[in-house]
Design a protein around this motif. Sequence first.
Motif, PDB file in Angstrom:
ATOM      1  N   GLN A  65       0.948  -1.328  -0.078  1.00 33.72           N
ATOM      2  CA  GLN A  65       0.128   0.081  -0.034  1.00 33.72           C
ATOM      3  C   GLN A  65       0.880   1.199  -0.037  1.00 33.72           C
ATOM      4  N   ALA A  66       1.981   1.314   0.831  1.00 38.33           N
ATOM      5  CA  ALA A  66       2.996   2.352   0.690  1.00 38.33           C
ATOM      6  C   ALA A  66       3.556   2.765  -0.507  1.00 38.33           C
ATOM      7  N   ILE A  67       3.925   1.458  -1.052  1.00 40.89           N
ATOM      8  CA  ILE A  67       4.493   1.737  -2.469  1.00 40.89           C
ATOM      9  C   ILE A  67       3.363   2.501  -3.774  1.00 40.89           C
ATOM     10  N   GLU A  68       2.216   1.918  -3.448  1.00 42.33           N
ATOM     11  CA  GLU A  68       1.139   2.170  -4.460  1.00 42.33           C
ATOM     12  C   GLU A  68       1.023   3.671  -4.168  1.00 42.33           C
ATOM     13  N   GLY A  79       1.727   1.984  -9.611  1.00 39.97           N
ATOM     14  CA  GLY A  79       0.483   2.962  -9.434  1.00 39.97           C
ATOM     15  C   GLY A  79       0.551   4.374  -9.889  1.00 39.97           C
ATOM     16  N   SER A  80       1.742   4.869 -10.579  1.00 42.61           N
ATOM     17  CA  SER A  80       2.084   6.039 -11.342  1.00 42.61           C
ATOM     18  C   SER A  80       1.265   6.179 -12.680  1.00 42.61           C
ATOM     19  N   SER A  81       0.767   7.187 -12.808  1.00 44.63           N
ATOM     20  CA  SER A  81       0.067   7.465 -14.024  1.00 44.63           C
ATOM     21  C   SER A  81       0.884   8.390 -15.077  1.00 44.63           C
ATOM     22  N   MET A  89       5.020  -4.129  -9.209  1.00 44.76           N
ATOM     23  CA  MET A  89       5.078  -4.296  -7.716  1.00 44.76           C
ATOM     24  C   MET A  89       5.794  -5.305  -7.209  1.00 44.76           C
ATOM     25  N   GLU A  90       5.898  -6.411  -7.545  1.00 45.48           N
ATOM     26  CA  GLU A  90       7.020  -7.593  -7.510  1.00 45.48           C
ATOM     27  C   GLU A  90       8.244  -6.821  -7.082  1.00 45.48           C
ATOM     28  N   TRP A  91       8.727  -6.128  -8.160  1.00 42.70           N
ATOM     29  CA  TRP A  91      10.138  -5.557  -8.193  1.00 42.70           C
ATOM     30  C   TRP A  91      10.314  -4.589  -7.118  1.00 42.70           C
TER      31      TRP A  91
END
Length: 103
Positions: A65-68, A79-81, A89-91
């Motif tokens: 969630q923090a990464i997103e 999550g970046s647009s 996300m795995e990386w």
Amino acid sequence: MQPPVYSTAAGAYQINVPTWKQFRQSGSWGPYLPDFSPAAQDEAARRILLSIGALSALDAGDPAQAIELAGSRWASLPGSSAGQRPKSMEWALATFNDALTMG
């Protein structure tokens, strides 16, 4: 052919000029940051993460969630647009976990 992407991003966290101007200011998160030293960049990144709720997600034990959430501010994160081919996300989780084991 896509047009080139221009950015003012710099430093360890690739903070761009508008973001730097915003987060170097004093506020509830701390005093004015007088320079762009490594310590000031670390503090600016902490302030950014605090402002978007990513630190709360980490405190709650939810790094995904923090990464997103951080993807809303950093183009290379999931999550970046921004259209700059964000990492998976795995990386991101593997990199996060690797950093934890280095300390």
